[in-house]
Design a protein around this motif. Structure first.
Motif, short mmCIF file in Angstrom:
data_model
loop_
_atom_site.label_atom_id
_atom_site.label_comp_id
_atom_site.label_asym_id
_atom_site.label_seq_id
_atom_site.Cartn_x
_atom_site.Cartn_y
_atom_site.Cartn_z
N ALA A 326 0.84 -1.19 0.00
CA ALA A 326 0.00 0.00 0.00
C ALA A 326 0.88 1.24 0.00
CB ALA A 326 -0.91 -0.01 1.23
N PRO A 327 0.43 2.33 -0.65
CA PRO A 327 1.20 3.58 -0.65
C PRO A 327 1.37 4.10 0.78
CG PRO A 327 -0.56 3.64 -2.27
CD PRO A 327 -0.81 2.43 -1.44
N PHE A 374 -4.27 8.66 -2.26
CA PHE A 374 -5.61 9.18 -2.01
C PHE A 374 -6.66 8.14 -2.36
CE2 PHE A 374 -9.36 11.76 -3.18
CZ PHE A 374 -9.56 12.37 -1.94
N SER A 375 -6.44 7.38 -3.44
CA SER A 375 -7.38 6.31 -3.80
C SER A 375 -7.44 5.25 -2.72
CB SER A 375 -6.97 5.68 -5.14
OG SER A 375 -6.96 6.64 -6.16
N ASP A 376 -6.28 4.92 -2.15
CA ASP A 376 -6.25 3.91 -1.09
C ASP A 376 -7.00 4.40 0.15
OD1 ASP A 376 -5.13 1.37 0.04
OD2 ASP A 376 -4.14 2.78 1.38
N MET A 377 -6.86 5.68 0.48
CA MET A 377 -7.58 6.23 1.63
C MET A 377 -9.09 6.16 1.41
SD MET A 377 -5.19 9.58 2.35
CE MET A 377 -6.38 10.27 3.48
N VAL A 378 -9.53 6.48 0.18
CA VAL A 378 -10.98 6.40 -0.12
C VAL A 378 -11.45 4.95 -0.09
CG1 VAL A 378 -12.73 6.85 -1.88
CG2 VAL A 378 -10.95 8.55 -1.44
N ALA A 379 -10.65 4.03 -0.63
CA ALA A 379 -11.04 2.62 -0.68
C ALA A 379 -11.18 2.03 0.72
CB ALA A 379 -10.03 1.81 -1.49
N ARG A 380 -10.40 2.53 1.67
CA ARG A 380 -10.44 2.00 3.04
C ARG A 380 -11.77 2.28 3.74
NH1 ARG A 380 -5.63 0.19 5.17
NH2 ARG A 380 -3.80 0.52 3.84
N ALA A 390 -12.06 4.34 -6.34
CA ALA A 390 -10.63 4.10 -6.20
C ALA A 390 -10.09 3.32 -7.39
CB ALA A 390 -10.35 3.35 -4.90
N ILE A 391 -10.82 2.32 -7.84
CA ILE A 391 -10.39 1.54 -9.01
C ILE A 391 -10.30 2.44 -10.24
CG2 ILE A 391 -11.10 -0.29 -10.59
CD1 ILE A 391 -12.25 -1.75 -8.14
N ILE A 405 2.61 -0.99 -11.96
CA ILE A 405 2.47 -2.32 -11.32
C ILE A 405 1.81 -2.18 -9.95
CG2 ILE A 405 3.71 -4.29 -10.41
CD1 ILE A 405 5.77 -3.91 -12.60
N GLN A 406 2.25 -1.18 -9.18
CA GLN A 406 1.65 -0.97 -7.87
C GLN A 406 0.17 -0.65 -7.99
OE1 GLN A 406 3.39 2.21 -5.61
NE2 GLN A 406 2.56 1.49 -3.65
N GLY A 407 -0.18 0.19 -8.99
CA GLY A 407 -1.58 0.53 -9.19
C GLY A 407 -2.42 -0.69 -9.56
N GLN A 408 -1.90 -1.55 -10.44
CA GLN A 408 -2.64 -2.75 -10.83
C GLN A 408 -2.81 -3.71 -9.66
OE1 GLN A 408 -4.16 -3.33 -13.96
NE2 GLN A 408 -3.70 -1.13 -13.98
N THR A 409 -1.79 -3.78 -8.83
CA THR A 409 -1.90 -4.65 -7.65
C THR A 409 -2.98 -4.16 -6.70
OG1 THR A 409 0.47 -5.12 -7.82
CG2 THR A 409 -0.62 -5.69 -5.75
N LEU A 410 -3.03 -2.84 -6.48
CA LEU A 410 -4.08 -2.28 -5.63
C LEU A 410 -5.46 -2.49 -6.24
CD1 LEU A 410 -2.32 1.05 -4.57
CD2 LEU A 410 -2.80 -0.91 -3.11
N ILE A 411 -5.55 -2.34 -7.56
CA ILE A 411 -6.84 -2.56 -8.23
C ILE A 411 -7.32 -3.99 -8.01
CG2 ILE A 411 -7.90 -2.80 -10.52
CD1 ILE A 411 -6.27 -0.35 -11.40
N ALA A 412 -6.40 -4.95 -8.11
CA ALA A 412 -6.78 -6.35 -7.89
C ALA A 412 -7.31 -6.56 -6.47
CB ALA A 412 -5.59 -7.26 -8.16
#
Length: 607
Positions: A326-327, A374-380, A390-391, A405-412
């Motif tokens: 995670a970022p 910021f997307s990770d904060m919203v997804a939480r 977030a996706i 790659i990090q973005g695709q991993t978070l999307i998954a």
């Protein structure tokens, strides 16, 4: 006939009660006075009873003074001693300290005084053992003069102070021994802590100096290794020497000796780094400069190279480690510091334009990392809409971007959580449909759970539920067969019961239960068949016909219910027969199977 005279009226037979108008005034006076006296005496008696039986109010112990009654003083002294608080204990002692022996409550006051004083000593000793000597002495000194525990208090205060002086003396000797690397002397002083009595010196300070001893010893070992590397005057060894020396614990005294060495070695390393930069080996120059600590006393050119090297180090530390990381705010700050370090290079510096590609890449990483953070904060927030948003934002990190790659991993990860939210109602409805427990209800629930498609987050959970409900259906379908088999067994029809239970196929839920019953019933049948044989064999053995008993018991085949018992009996009889035959052989009598008698000769059977 003469007439009977008329009876007088009924009211004339009794004395007529006077009415109100017939009571004389003086009678009214005496009657009223009598009632008032009676009522007043009753009120007076009731008031007197209440006054005699009332509970006196409790004293306010916060406002208690020596001028209060003895009962109030004793009450407050006991109440304050019961709390166990330091101030209350001292107050309890003061309230009971100076009572004259002639006082009626002297014994009670002395009991409270002793209890409060003992609590003060216990609490003060706890403070002393924890290292709060001044507080412990001040508290124990509150026990007044001419009280039972005053002498004990002064004695323990003296012991604490003696321990403290000895402990401080040991530390005063131990510190210079560590600074001088005299490890044997330091160990001797360290063991001296064991002669003290206070837990603070036995444990807390001993463990502190033991850790300090390890830190100092390890630090000196590192410094000696670094100095040996530096003696070679090879640049790689110098770089390693700087790294090794900078790893010394800054809390140790060794660092004071190592700091000057690090400065001297770093200056040499930085000079070589500048030479490598001048000849075009920028990667080698930055690698060497990365181990040099920041220092203000550098030439502008060296300071610029050092800033650029540290900027690259910060940028490397901001790179994601492993998939799905995670970022972090530390990554954001690292990239910002790296960009700021490059931007602060002077315009005329030879390094200002040499690393523009790295700065551009760091800026792109910072842009992507801000978006992902910021997307990770919203997804939480854990809602369907927040995951979808977030996706959508993470998908804007396109192919070729540093954080793709990090973005695709978070999307998954977010899609997995989103699937759980979307499919959870399906499983909830399936569980609700299965609640009646009928075959039709369970089949409907299985069909509903099957709507969770392959590859979805809850697919495994859905298939687990389907398997459980399938077993429940099998139990419902096969229960009548098993019940019928049990009913036949209860009627004594064991072969029929076994045949009925064997109708439940191996893949069915009740198969293992059915086979367990089959084994029980089979054993019952075998016991009924073989028990007469074994009993007859035992009778033969008891009668002395051991060979006949062995032959008869051998008819019980292996694997049958009584086979183990038959084998044990056969072994016993065989040993007994062999013993008898050995006696015959010693006596010269013929032994079955030996020279002089056939093996099966009945005349040679032991009797």
């Amino acid at each position: 006939m003469a007439s009977t005279p008329a009876s007088p009226p009924l009211r004339s037979r009794h004395r007529q009660r006077p009415g109100p108008s017939q009571v004389k005034p003086w009678e009214w006076f005496w009657l009223t006075l009598w009632v008032l006296l009676l009522t007043g005496s009753g009120i007076f008696c009731g008031w007197a009873l209440i006054w005699l039986t009332r509970i006196p109010p409790l004293p306010d112990c916060e406002q208690i003074t020596p001028f209060h009654s003895a009962s109030d003083l004793l009450y407050c002294a006991k109440a304050q001693a019961r709390t166990g608080e330091p101030n209350n204990l001292v107050q309890s002692v003061l309230l009971t300290a100076n009572w004259p022996k002639t006082h009626a409550n002297y014994d009670d006051s002395q009991e409270i005084l002793k209890d409060a004083s003992e609590q003060i000593l216990v609490l003060a000793n706890r403070w002393a053992q924890a290292g709060k000597l001044d507080d412990a002495v001040a508290l124990a000194d509150q026990i007044p003069l001419n009280t039972p525990l005053r002498k004990s208090a002064q004695s323990v205060i003296f012991e604490w102070q003696q321990d403290w002086e000895q402990g401080q003396a040991i530390e005063a000797k131990l510190k210079p021994a560590l600074a001088a690397s005299d490890w044997d002397l330091a160990k001797t002083h360290l063991q001296a802590f064991k002669t003290l009595k206070t837990d603070y010196w036995l444990t807390t300070r001993y463990m502190f100096w033991q850790r300090q001893f390890q830190v100092e010893h390890q630090g000196w070992d590192q410094l000696l290794q670094a100095r040996e590397l530096a003696k070679t005057n090879q640049i790689e060894n110098l770089r390693q020497a700087v790294v090794l020396a900078r790893a010394i614990d800054l809390r140790s005294q060794v660092w004071q000796a190592a700091e000057s060495d690090v400065d001297r070695w770093s200056e040499t390393v930085l000079d070589v780094a500048l030479q490598r930069w001048d000849v075009g080996d920028r990667a080698g120059a930055l690698e060497l400069a990365s181990v040099v600590p920041p220092t203000p006393d550098l030439a502008p050119e060296a300071q610029a190279l050092l800033s650029l090297s540290h900027a690259q180090t910060l940028a490397r530390q901001a790179e994601p480690v492993g998939d799905g990381l995670a970022p972090r705010y530390s990554h954001l700050f690292g990239l910002m510091e790296a960009i700021s370090a490059v931007n602060q290079l002077p315009a005329n510096s030879p390094y200002a334009a040499a690393d523009l590609s790295s700065e551009e890449q760091w800026s792109e990483q910072l842009t992507d990392l801000r978006r992902l953070k910021f997307s990770d904060m919203v997804a939480r927030l854990g809602q369907q809409t927040t995951y979808e948003w977030a996706i959508h934002q993470a998908q804007r990190v396109e192919v070729g971007r540093p954080r793709r790659i990090q973005g695709q991993t978070l999307i998954a990860q977010w899609q997995f959580n989103l699937q759980r939210i979307e499919d959870r109602p399906i499983l909830a409805e399936a569980r609700s449909l299965a609640r009646p427990g009928t075959v039709a209800a369970l089949q409907t629930a299985m069909a509903k759970a099957g709507e969770v498609e392959l590859g979805r987050a809850l697919r495994v959970e859905a298939q687990t539920l389907v398997a459980e409900w399938q077993q429940e259906i099998q139990v419902i379908e096969d229960r009548p067969i098993l019940d019928a088999a049990v009913a036949l067994a209860n009627q004594g029809k064991l072969p029929e019961a076994i045949a009925e239970a064997n109708k439940i196929e191996p893949s069915r839920a009740l198969h293992s239960r059915a086979q367990g019953l089959v084994q029980e019933w089979t054993a019952t049948i075998q016991i009924a068949e073989d028990k007469p044989i074994l009993d007859e064999a035992k009778d033969l053995a008891y009668g002395g016909s051991l060979s006949a008993a062995i032959n008869l018991a051998s008819q019980i085949g292996a694997g049958r219910a009584l086979s183990d018992e038959a084998k044990a009996a056969i072994a016993l009889w065989t040993a007994e027969r062999a013993y008898i035959w050995s006696i015959w052989e010693a006596e010269g009598r013929p032994v079955p199977g030996g020279n002089g008698a056939p093996a099966d000769s009945p005349s040679t059977e032991p009797q």
